[in-house]
Design a protein around this motif. Structure first.
Motif, PDB file in Angstrom:
ATOM      1  N   ALA A   1      41.443  22.263  42.792  1.00 56.24           N
ATOM      2  CA  ALA A   1      40.765  22.288  44.087  1.00 56.24           C
ATOM      3  C   ALA A   1      40.560  23.718  44.586  1.00 56.24           C
ATOM      4  CB  ALA A   1      41.572  21.485  45.113  1.00 56.24           C
ATOM      5  N   ALA A   2      41.424  24.630  44.164  1.00 55.54           N
ATOM      6  CA  ALA A   2      41.334  26.014  44.628  1.00 55.54           C
ATOM      7  C   ALA A   2      40.230  26.796  43.933  1.00 55.54           C
ATOM      8  CB  ALA A   2      42.679  26.719  44.415  1.00 55.54           C
ATOM      9  N   VAL A   3      39.865  26.391  42.721  1.00 58.59           N
ATOM     10  CA  VAL A   3      38.847  27.142  41.972  1.00 58.59           C
ATOM     11  C   VAL A   3      37.519  27.210  42.725  1.00 58.59           C
ATOM     12  CG1 VAL A   3      37.461  27.186  39.863  1.00 58.59           C
ATOM     13  CG2 VAL A   3      39.908  26.743  39.725  1.00 58.59           C
ATOM     14  N   PRO A   4      36.963  26.077  43.223  1.00 60.69           N
ATOM     15  CA  PRO A   4      35.711  26.175  43.984  1.00 60.69           C
ATOM     16  C   PRO A   4      35.843  27.038  45.240  1.00 60.69           C
ATOM     17  CG  PRO A   4      36.145  23.903  43.348  1.00 60.69           C
ATOM     18  CD  PRO A   4      37.385  24.673  43.058  1.00 60.69           C
ATOM     19  N   VAL A   5      37.006  27.005  45.859  1.00 61.12           N
ATOM     20  CA  VAL A   5      37.227  27.829  47.055  1.00 61.12           C
ATOM     21  C   VAL A   5      37.108  29.306  46.702  1.00 61.12           C
ATOM     22  CG1 VAL A   5      38.853  28.431  48.876  1.00 61.12           C
ATOM     23  CG2 VAL A   5      38.704  26.058  48.078  1.00 61.12           C
ATOM     24  N   LEU A   6      37.773  29.704  45.608  1.00 63.67           N
ATOM     25  CA  LEU A   6      37.725  31.102  45.182  1.00 63.67           C
ATOM     26  C   LEU A   6      36.314  31.516  44.781  1.00 63.67           C
ATOM     27  CD1 LEU A   6      41.011  31.274  43.064  1.00 63.67           C
ATOM     28  CD2 LEU A   6      40.634  32.120  45.390  1.00 63.67           C
ATOM     29  N   VAL A   7      35.614  30.636  44.054  1.00 57.57           N
ATOM     30  CA  VAL A   7      34.249  30.955  43.637  1.00 57.57           C
ATOM     31  C   VAL A   7      33.336  31.080  44.855  1.00 57.57           C
ATOM     32  CG1 VAL A   7      32.220  30.117  42.391  1.00 57.57           C
ATOM     33  CG2 VAL A   7      34.492  29.863  41.376  1.00 57.57           C
TER      34      VAL A   7
ATOM     35  N   LYS B   1      30.244  34.455  48.554  1.00 53.16           N
ATOM     36  CA  LYS B   1      29.923  34.757  49.951  1.00 53.16           C
ATOM     37  C   LYS B   1      30.184  36.230  50.265  1.00 53.16           C
ATOM     38  CE  LYS B   1      28.761  33.506  54.157  1.00 53.16           C
ATOM     39  NZ  LYS B   1      27.408  33.011  54.482  1.00 53.16           N
ATOM     40  N   VAL B   2      31.303  36.742  49.792  1.00 52.48           N
ATOM     41  CA  VAL B   2      31.647  38.146  50.052  1.00 52.48           C
ATOM     42  C   VAL B   2      30.683  39.084  49.338  1.00 52.48           C
ATOM     43  CG1 VAL B   2      33.392  39.927  49.635  1.00 52.48           C
ATOM     44  CG2 VAL B   2      34.085  37.682  50.482  1.00 52.48           C
ATOM     45  N   GLU B   3      30.356  38.766  48.091  1.00 53.37           N
ATOM     46  CA  GLU B   3      29.489  39.651  47.308  1.00 53.37           C
ATOM     47  C   GLU B   3      28.057  39.649  47.812  1.00 53.37           C
ATOM     48  OE1 GLU B   3      28.323  40.543  42.632  1.00 53.37           O
ATOM     49  OE2 GLU B   3      30.063  39.332  43.165  1.00 53.37           O
ATOM     50  N   THR B   4      27.633  38.546  48.398  1.00 54.51           N
ATOM     51  CA  THR B   4      26.245  38.467  48.872  1.00 54.51           C
ATOM     52  C   THR B   4      26.109  38.799  50.346  1.00 54.51           C
ATOM     53  OG1 THR B   4      26.484  36.097  49.316  1.00 54.51           O
ATOM     54  CG2 THR B   4      25.648  36.737  47.153  1.00 54.51           C
TER      55      THR B   4
ATOM     56  N   GLN C   1      22.211  30.498  42.256  1.00 53.94           N
ATOM     57  CA  GLN C   1      21.534  29.605  43.191  1.00 53.94           C
ATOM     58  C   GLN C   1      22.404  29.186  44.371  1.00 53.94           C
ATOM     59  OE1 GLN C   1      18.335  28.783  42.948  1.00 53.94           O
ATOM     60  NE2 GLN C   1      18.062  29.867  41.006  1.00 53.94           N
ATOM     61  N   ILE C   2      23.680  29.555  44.347  1.00 54.05           N
ATOM     62  CA  ILE C   2      24.611  29.066  45.371  1.00 54.05           C
ATOM     63  C   ILE C   2      24.202  29.519  46.758  1.00 54.05           C
ATOM     64  CG2 ILE C   2      26.994  29.159  46.212  1.00 54.05           C
ATOM     65  CD1 ILE C   2      27.924  29.335  43.346  1.00 54.05           C
ATOM     66  N   THR C   3      23.754  30.764  46.881  1.00 55.73           N
ATOM     67  CA  THR C   3      23.411  31.271  48.219  1.00 55.73           C
ATOM     68  C   THR C   3      22.220  30.536  48.814  1.00 55.73           C
ATOM     69  OG1 THR C   3      22.083  33.013  47.155  1.00 55.73           O
ATOM     70  CG2 THR C   3      24.352  33.555  47.777  1.00 55.73           C
ATOM     71  N   ASN C   4      21.360  29.979  47.965  1.00 53.50           N
ATOM     72  CA  ASN C   4      20.202  29.237  48.457  1.00 53.50           C
ATOM     73  C   ASN C   4      20.549  27.798  48.826  1.00 53.50           C
ATOM     74  OD1 ASN C   4      18.521  31.463  47.949  1.00 53.50           O
ATOM     75  ND2 ASN C   4      18.278  30.841  45.803  1.00 53.50           N
ATOM     76  N   ASN C   5      21.542  27.232  48.136  1.00 53.18           N
ATOM     77  CA  ASN C   5      21.923  25.843  48.384  1.00 53.18           C
ATOM     78  C   ASN C   5      23.375  25.651  47.966  1.00 53.18           C
ATOM     79  OD1 ASN C   5      22.172  22.948  48.348  1.00 53.18           O
ATOM     80  ND2 ASN C   5      19.947  22.827  48.231  1.00 53.18           N
ATOM     81  N   GLY C   6      24.210  25.269  48.933  1.00 55.51           N
ATOM     82  CA  GLY C   6      25.632  25.110  48.656  1.00 55.51           C
ATOM     83  C   GLY C   6      25.948  24.029  47.644  1.00 55.51           C
TER      84      GLY C   6
ATOM     85  N   GLY D   1      30.874  24.509  49.714  1.00 54.83           N
ATOM     86  CA  GLY D   1      29.453  24.843  49.706  1.00 54.83           C
ATOM     87  C   GLY D   1      28.773  24.530  51.023  1.00 54.83           C
ATOM     88  N   ALA D   2      29.135  23.393  51.610  1.00 55.24           N
ATOM     89  CA  ALA D   2      28.558  23.015  52.902  1.00 55.24           C
ATOM     90  C   ALA D   2      29.034  23.933  54.017  1.00 55.24           C
ATOM     91  CB  ALA D   2      28.922  21.565  53.213  1.00 55.24           C
ATOM     92  N   LEU D   3      30.259  24.449  53.891  1.00 56.01           N
ATOM     93  CA  LEU D   3      30.825  25.309  54.929  1.00 56.01           C
ATOM     94  C   LEU D   3      30.259  26.732  54.876  1.00 56.01           C
ATOM     95  CD1 LEU D   3      32.954  25.514  57.208  1.00 56.01           C
ATOM     96  CD2 LEU D   3      34.610  26.202  55.449  1.00 56.01           C
ATOM     97  N   LEU D   4      30.032  27.234  53.680  1.00 57.91           N
ATOM     98  CA  LEU D   4      29.662  28.640  53.540  1.00 57.91           C
ATOM     99  C   LEU D   4      28.171  28.882  53.309  1.00 57.91           C
ATOM    100  CD1 LEU D   4      32.587  29.954  51.260  1.00 57.91           C
ATOM    101  CD2 LEU D   4      32.408  30.007  53.767  1.00 57.91           C
ATOM    102  N   PHE D   5      27.448  27.867  52.844  1.00 61.98           N
ATOM    103  CA  PHE D   5      26.053  28.078  52.454  1.00 61.98           C
ATOM    104  C   PHE D   5      25.165  26.965  53.016  1.00 61.98           C
ATOM    105  CE2 PHE D   5      28.874  29.609  49.060  1.00 61.98           C
ATOM    106  CZ  PHE D   5      28.552  30.966  49.074  1.00 61.98           C
TER     107      PHE D   5
END
Length: 304
Positions: A55-61, A66-69, A88-93, A170-174
């Motif tokens: 469960a922690a892996v998606p959080v870290l990714v 988010k930090v890098e972009t 594509q994550i920044t465009n769609n969580g 993804g829904a929380l950050l993007f």
């Protein structure tokens, strides 16, 4: 009667000799055994720790992207390509779900499954509880099938944990919304969710082979740690061999070779060739190593 038998024989003195009655387990008893195995497996701290790491892996990714972009909105300024879909994550969580599954499937997910499968039989033998599990009306075949069903249930649960965690992050950050497939076409968010669920199911099915292999290894030893280490070691070895170009003729037969074919579900239309090959290969591994596990376990001398 052999200890491999699952029946209870009740002797009764009679005028002509001794009579015997074979007691067969009720089907509901089998469901009770499966429920007991599931509860026992999920209550172990080791299992909870494995699910926590997954469960922690998606959080870290998600946080890393988010930090890098945060500065220029571009992923990979340092030149790294990262897992599939990461750009594509920044465009769609929702793409974080696909990225997280692609990041965890090569090692984290199969390692967790290997630990659970490797401990299935050997752990019981090491704890001295295997003999008691074989007391009527359990039986070796029924117990082995129950252990494998429990392992497969863990495969599904572990995959859904990764997917659900990734969807939440993804829904929380993007932003969320319609998404673009690998083929460049647009699909609705609802269809994207459906494909994400289908991908999670395919990923869980992709772990069928390593689950059967781990169960077979578990029948070869009475040490749970040795079985888990051997299964994870085989996983790492196969992953390494799958990257050596000189072994290209053998690589299509490695259980991990088509794991990342789930990305083809994000094409429009979907490419089914590698997906079907993956599922067929997993079924072959399950049949071969499942049969080997049954052959070994059904003749094994149970002393613990």
């Amino acid at each position: 009667m052999s200890r491999a038998d699952v029946a209870v024989v009740e002797g009764a003195e009679g005028g002509d000799g001794v009579g015997a009655t074979v007691v067969r387990p009720h089907p509901l008893w089998t469901l009770g055994l499966l429920r007991s195995e599931l509860v026992t497996t999920l209550r172990r701290w080791r299992t909870l720790a494995l699910l926590g790491v997954l469960a922690a892996v998606p959080v870290l990714v998600g946080i890393s992207v988010k930090v890098e972009t945060s500065g220029d909105g571009q992923v990979g300024r340092g030149g790294g390509e990262g897992p599939a879909f990461i750009s594509q994550i920044t465009n769609n969580g929702l793409f974080l779900v696909f990225t997280a599954l692609a990041a965890t499937l090569p090692f984290f997910l199969p390692m967790a499954v290997g630990v659970v499968a490797g401990d299935a039989i050997a752990g019981e033998a090491n704890a001295g509880t295997l003999r008691y599990l074989l007391v009527a009306p359990a039986g070796r075949t029924r117990l082995l099938l129950t252990k494998y069903a429990t392992t497969m249930a863990f495969c599904l649960l572990a995959t859904l944990v990764v997917a659900t965690s990734a969807l939440a992050v993804g829904a929380l950050l993007f932003p969320l919304g319609d998404l673009t497939t690998i083929s460049g076409t647009q699909i609705s968010f609802t269809e994207g969710l459906g494909r994400a669920l289908l991908i999670a199911l395919v990923v869980a099915a992709s772990l069928t082979g390593i689950a059967a292999l781990g169960l077979f290894v578990s029948t070869l030893t009475n040490s749970g740690i040795a079985a888990m280490a051997t299964t994870v070691g085989l996983l790492i070895t196969v992953q390494i061999l799958d990257q050596i170009p000189q072994l290209h003729a053998l690589q299509p037969y490695f259980f991990s070779h088509y794991w990342l074919s789930f990305a083809d579900l994000m094409r429009d239309p979907v490419y089914w060739d590698d997906l079907v090959k993956n599922l067929e290969l997993q079924a072959l591994y399950a049949a071969v190593f499942g049969s080997a596990a049954w052959a070994r376990f059904s003749t094994k001398d149970i002393t613990a």
